[in-house]
Scaffold this active site. Sequence first.
Site, PDB file in Angstrom:
ATOM      1  N   ALA A 107      14.837 -40.968  23.610  1.00 19.74           N
ATOM      2  CA  ALA A 107      16.232 -42.188  24.188  1.00 19.74           C
ATOM      3  C   ALA A 107      16.569 -41.388  25.418  1.00 19.74           C
ATOM      4  O   ALA A 107      16.417 -40.093  25.611  1.00 19.74           O
ATOM      5  CB  ALA A 107      17.321 -42.435  23.335  1.00 19.74           C
ATOM      6  N   GLY A 145      13.168 -40.989  20.186  1.00 22.51           N
ATOM      7  CA  GLY A 145      13.048 -42.341  20.211  1.00 22.51           C
ATOM      8  C   GLY A 145      11.739 -42.751  20.455  1.00 22.51           C
ATOM      9  O   GLY A 145      11.141 -43.785  19.963  1.00 22.51           O
ATOM     10  N   GLU A 155       9.906 -42.562  17.419  1.00 20.82           N
ATOM     11  CA  GLU A 155      10.282 -43.590  16.742  1.00 20.82           C
ATOM     12  C   GLU A 155       9.586 -45.074  17.091  1.00 20.82           C
ATOM     13  O   GLU A 155       9.388 -45.812  16.063  1.00 20.82           O
ATOM     14  CB  GLU A 155      11.843 -43.888  16.748  1.00 20.82           C
ATOM     15  CG  GLU A 155      12.724 -42.801  15.972  1.00 20.82           C
ATOM     16  CD  GLU A 155      14.043 -42.685  16.090  1.00 20.82           C
ATOM     17  OE1 GLU A 155      14.522 -42.688  17.324  1.00 20.82           O
ATOM     18  OE2 GLU A 155      14.877 -42.857  15.179  1.00 20.82           O
ATOM     19  N   GLU A 184      16.071 -34.584  18.001  1.00 18.78           N
ATOM     20  CA  GLU A 184      17.655 -34.946  17.920  1.00 18.78           C
ATOM     21  C   GLU A 184      18.576 -34.016  17.532  1.00 18.78           C
ATOM     22  O   GLU A 184      19.548 -33.853  18.005  1.00 18.78           O
ATOM     23  CB  GLU A 184      17.504 -36.390  17.397  1.00 18.78           C
ATOM     24  CG  GLU A 184      17.053 -37.293  18.347  1.00 18.78           C
ATOM     25  CD  GLU A 184      15.711 -37.903  17.666  1.00 18.78           C
ATOM     26  OE1 GLU A 184      14.950 -36.844  17.141  1.00 18.78           O
ATOM     27  OE2 GLU A 184      15.150 -38.939  17.861  1.00 18.78           O
TER      28      GLU A 184
HETATM   29  N1  3HC Z   1      16.671 -38.267  28.509  1.00 17.25           N
HETATM   30  C1  3HC Z   1      16.943 -37.953  29.874  1.00 17.25           C
HETATM   31  N2  3HC Z   1      16.549 -36.833  30.827  1.00 17.25           N
HETATM   32  C2  3HC Z   1      15.606 -36.273  30.143  1.00 17.25           C
HETATM   33  C3  3HC Z   1      15.161 -36.273  28.890  1.00 17.25           C
HETATM   34  C4  3HC Z   1      15.920 -37.617  27.907  1.00 17.25           C
HETATM   35  N3  3HC Z   1      15.362 -37.740  26.808  1.00 17.25           N
HETATM   36  N4  3HC Z   1      14.311 -35.549  28.382  1.00 17.25           N
HETATM   37  C5  3HC Z   1      14.015 -34.682  29.656  1.00 17.25           C
HETATM   38  N5  3HC Z   1      15.080 -35.107  30.610  1.00 17.25           N
HETATM   39  C6  3HC Z   1      15.012 -34.798  31.966  1.00 17.25           C
HETATM   40  C7  3HC Z   1      15.674 -33.306  32.227  1.00 17.25           C
HETATM   41  O1  3HC Z   1      16.871 -33.246  32.161  1.00 17.25           O
HETATM   42  C8  3HC Z   1      15.004 -32.754  33.357  1.00 17.25           C
HETATM   43  O2  3HC Z   1      15.527 -33.386  34.433  1.00 17.25           O
HETATM   44  P1  3HC Z   1      15.939 -32.319  36.039  1.00 17.25           P
HETATM   45  O3  3HC Z   1      14.511 -32.302  36.361  1.00 17.25           O
HETATM   46  O4  3HC Z   1      16.877 -33.363  36.592  1.00 17.25           O
HETATM   47  O5  3HC Z   1      16.650 -31.171  35.314  1.00 17.25           O
HETATM   48  C9  3HC Z   1      13.588 -33.531  33.365  1.00 17.25           C
HETATM   49  O6  3HC Z   1      13.734 -34.800  32.509  1.00 17.25           O
HETATM   50  C10 3HC Z   1      12.491 -32.681  32.951  1.00 17.25           C
HETATM   51  O7  3HC Z   1      12.758 -32.264  31.723  1.00 17.25           O
HETATM   52  P2  3HC Z   1      12.258 -30.493  31.549  1.00 17.25           P
HETATM   53  O8  3HC Z   1      12.599 -29.695  32.786  1.00 17.25           O
HETATM   54  O9  3HC Z   1      12.869 -30.285  30.160  1.00 17.25           O
HETATM   55  O10 3HC Z   1      10.601 -30.825  31.524  1.00 17.25           O
HETATM   56  P3  3HC Z   1       9.503 -30.124  30.369  1.00 17.25           P
HETATM   57  O11 3HC Z   1       8.351 -30.665  30.992  1.00 17.25           O
HETATM   58  O12 3HC Z   1       9.908 -28.657  30.491  1.00 17.25           O
HETATM   59  O13 3HC Z   1       9.915 -30.562  28.992  1.00 17.25           O
HETATM   60  C11 3HC Z   1      10.171 -32.263  27.269  1.00 17.25           C
HETATM   61  C12 3HC Z   1       9.761 -31.909  28.714  1.00 17.25           C
HETATM   62  C13 3HC Z   1       9.606 -31.571  26.330  1.00 17.25           C
HETATM   63  C14 3HC Z   1      10.041 -33.914  27.024  1.00 17.25           C
HETATM   64  C15 3HC Z   1      11.779 -31.988  27.368  1.00 17.25           C
HETATM   65  O14 3HC Z   1      12.339 -32.449  28.320  1.00 17.25           O
HETATM   66  C16 3HC Z   1      12.408 -32.404  26.259  1.00 17.25           C
HETATM   67  O15 3HC Z   1      12.396 -31.955  25.296  1.00 17.25           O
HETATM   68  N6  3HC Z   1      13.335 -33.376  26.448  1.00 17.25           N
HETATM   69  C17 3HC Z   1      14.189 -33.816  25.180  1.00 17.25           C
HETATM   70  C18 3HC Z   1      13.435 -34.544  24.236  1.00 17.25           C
HETATM   71  C19 3HC Z   1      14.405 -35.212  23.105  1.00 17.25           C
HETATM   72  O16 3HC Z   1      15.455 -34.343  22.673  1.00 17.25           O
HETATM   73  N7  3HC Z   1      14.357 -36.452  22.736  1.00 17.25           N
HETATM   74  C20 3HC Z   1      15.384 -37.118  22.018  1.00 17.25           C
HETATM   75  C21 3HC Z   1      16.213 -37.521  22.666  1.00 17.25           C
HETATM   76  S1  3HC Z   1      17.513 -38.200  21.712  1.00 17.25           S
HETATM   77  C22 3HC Z   1      16.825 -39.488  21.008  1.00 17.25           C
HETATM   78  O17 3HC Z   1      15.855 -40.050  21.268  1.00 17.25           O
HETATM   79  C23 3HC Z   1      17.802 -40.365  20.170  1.00 17.25           C
HETATM   80  C24 3HC Z   1      17.014 -41.649  19.493  1.00 17.25           C
HETATM   81  O18 3HC Z   1      16.719 -40.918  18.156  1.00 17.25           O
HETATM   82  C25 3HC Z   1      17.800 -42.803  19.132  1.00 17.25           C
END
Ligand code: 3HC
Length: 674
Positions: A61, A100, A103, A123
Site C-alpha cells: 500500500a 498489499g 495481497e 506490515e
Molecule cells: N509506500 C510509499 N512509499 C514507499 C513505499 C510504500 N509502500 N515503499 C517504499 N517507498 C518509497 C521510499 O520512501 C523511498 O522514497 P524516497 O526515495 O523519497 O526516500 C522510495 O520509495 C524507495 O524506497 P527504498 O529507498 O526503500 O528502496 P529500496 O530499493 O531500498 O527498497 C523496498 C525497496 C524493499 C520495496 C522498500 O522500499 C520497502 O521495504 N518498502 C516498504 C514495503 C512495505 O512495508 N510494504 C507494506 C506497506 S503497508 C501495506 O501494504 C498495508 C496493506 O496490508 C493494507
Amino acid sequence: MSVTIHRHGDILIAIADNPPVNALSAPVRLELKAAIEQAAGDASIRAVVIACAGRTFFAGADITEFGKPPVEPLLPELVDMIEGSDKPVVAAIHGTALGGGCEVAIASHYRITVPSAKLGTPEVKLGLLPGAGGTQRLPRLAGVAVALELVAKGDPIPASVAKDVGIVDRLAGETSLLDDAIAYAREVADIRPLPRASQRPLSPDPEAVAAFERANARRFRGFEAPAANIACVVKATGTPYAEGVEFERQQFMKLMFGVQSAAQRHIFFAERKASKIDGIADDVAQRPIARVGIIGAGTMGGGIAMNFLSAGIPVTIVEMQQDALDRGTATIRRNYDATAAKGRMTAQQVDRAMALLTPTLSLQDLSDADLVIEAVYEEMSVKQDIFGKLDAICKPGAILASNTSYLDIDVIAAATKRPQDVLGLHFFSPANVMKLLEIVRGAATADDVLATAMALSKKIRKVAVIAGVCHGFIGNRMLEPRQVEAMKLLLEGATPEQVDRVHVDFGMPMGPFQMADLAGVDIGWHRDPNRIESIRDALAAEGRWGQKKQAGFYDYDDRRTASNSPRVAEIIEDFRRKTGTPQHEITDQEIVERTLYPMVNEGAKILAEGKAQRASDIDVVWIYGYGWPVYRGGPMFWADTEGLKKIVEGLDRHGFDVAPLLREKAEQGGRFTS
Ligand code: 3HC
C-alpha cells in the site's frame, strides 16, 4: 496513466507503473479496478495478467496515504474484486511483492514469479498487519505455521520457498516473465472452478500458534502488532472468511491509529531521509572505493573490517605487534565461523571473506587504499600522529577516516595537508552487528567524500546519519546526561536494579548500569585505586570492571547471568553517607523524567547547533545505535508523543538547564517530528 492495458489475443494484460516501487496508490487501485471491469465486460477476453513495470511488483500500500482521508477503491475492496473475477487472474511477479502487493498476488487465482523475486508481508515492521485479507488468505494457502512467520515477523521469503509452501504456483524464466505469464493464463483460462484462496478450508492449529508464541516472546516484547497479527491468523482458522476479514479490518484500523504504528512509520521514512545530505546534490560524483585500510585490529577495527569483507571489498588491516595482529585476525575468523555455525553463512563465504583480508605490520601497505579507517586508542596525540603519517603514505584522493567516538575531527584533520579528505566514520560496537554509522562531517570535509561515505554505508548494510563535530557527536553526546543522572539517582536512593528495570520496561535492551557492566566499568577510569571520587571509582578500584570480571554493578555467574550485588549496595550506601546526599523515595516516573527527558533536551541542543540535520536523524541514531524501542520512534518522536510541554515541566522541576529550542517549541505547541 499508472496502469496501461495491453491485449495479447484473448488475454488482457494490466501493467502498473508507479515508480519507484509501484506502491498501490489511489490512481493505481482505480485503474486496476477498471482493468478487471474491462476484462469482465469483454467477452473476447478469457484471462487477465497483472504485472508491474520497473524494478518491482507492488511493494505494498502507499504508506504516505496512511492517516489521510481514504480514497476509493480501498485496497481490501480491490483485492476482493480481483479474487471475485469470473475470469482467471494471473499475478506475474518480479522484484518484491510486499504487503498489499503480496495481497494482490494471493487474491489473484494464480501466481507466477521470476526465481529472484521475494514475497512477504512486512506490515508488522510498520506496526501494522496485512489489512487487505492477507492474514486470512495466507494461512489458507500456506498453513498456520508459515503464515504466522510471514505476518508476525514480516521477513520476505524467496520465490522458491514461496513455491514450496504453496504461495506461488509456478516459476518463470528470469527474463521471460510476461511471456510465461501469458502462456500460463492461456493454459488455465478454461479451468473452473477458479482457485480462490479465501474459500480454501483451514483447521485450527493451536500447537503451531503456541510454539510460535513461545519461540518469539522475547522478540515481540513491547510490540502491539505481532499479537494482532497472530490473533488474525487464529481468527482465520475455523471462521468463515467474511468474519475473519472483518476482524482483520478492525485490528488494522486500531493499529493504524495507534502510537506504535505512527512511530514505526516515522522510522521507516526517517531512515530513508537520513541518507539525504543537506546542501549536496543527489548526483554528486563519488570516489571509487575498491580497497580499504583499517588501522587497529582490536575489537573495533576487526568488527569494522568484517563489514567490508562481507561486502566483498578487500581490507588491509594494520597492527603494531605481530601477536595483536594474529589475535585480531583470529577473532575475525572466529566470528565468521560462529556465523557459519548458525547457518547464516556458508563455509565458502567465510573462506571468500577471509581471503580478502591482508594483515600487515606496515602502515606503508596502505599506500593504495581508497579509504583508510583509523580505529586505535582514543587519544588525540596518537590519532594526530597516525593521520600525519597517513598524509605522507596515502595516495592523493584517498579518504581518511577516524572511528573516534568523541574527539574533534577538525583537530585530527589538521594533522594532514588534506583536511577535505578527512571525516569521522563512527561505528557502534559490535561493529559487525550494529546497524548505525555516524558520518562525522568536518569543517573542511569535501562533498564528494561525504557522498561516497553515505553510498558506501549502504553497500556495507549500515544506516548512516550525518553528524557535526561535537563531543560524542549525536549518540554519545545524548548518552552522557543519561549516565550522569543515573549515577545521581543511586546516591539519592535508587538502586541499579530499579533504574535498569525502568529502562528495560520502557523497551531499551538494557539499562544504564547493565550497559556499563557490558562496556566495562573501567572505561575512562583514571586507574588510581586510591582516588575514589565516585561510586564508579569505588567499583573500579575493587576490580568490579563489569561482565568481563564477573562483577560490576551486578554479580555474574559463569554464564554471565546477573544477580543483585550486596557489595554494590554497601558501596552505594557508603557513598551516600560520605557525601551526605539527602535520600528520598524515587519513583519510576522520576527515573524516566531524570534520565530520558535530559536526552531529549540534549537532542534539542544538538539540533539548534546544527550538529544533526534533522530531528528524525537523532531518532535513527538511537534506534540503530542503542536499541531505543522502535515502537516509541526514537527520543525526539517520543518527546512529541509525551508532549513537549510535559517534558519541559519535568526538566524545570528537576532543575535542568532547558534547551531554548525545546522551550520555544513547547510554548508554541510545536513538535520536533512531522
Ligand atoms: N509506500 C510509499 N512509499 C514507499 C513505499 C510504500 N509502500 N515503499 C517504499 N517507498 C518509497 C521510499 O520512501 C523511498 O522514497 P524516497 O526515495 O523519497 O526516500 C522510495 O520509495 C524507495 O524506497 P527504498 O529507498 O526503500 O528502496 P529500496 O530499493 O531500498 O527498497 C523496498 C525497496 C524493499 C520495496 C522498500 O522500499 C520497502 O521495504 N518498502 C516498504 C514495503 C512495505 O512495508 N510494504 C507494506 C506497506 S503497508 C501495506 O501494504 C498495508 C496493506 O496490508 C493494507
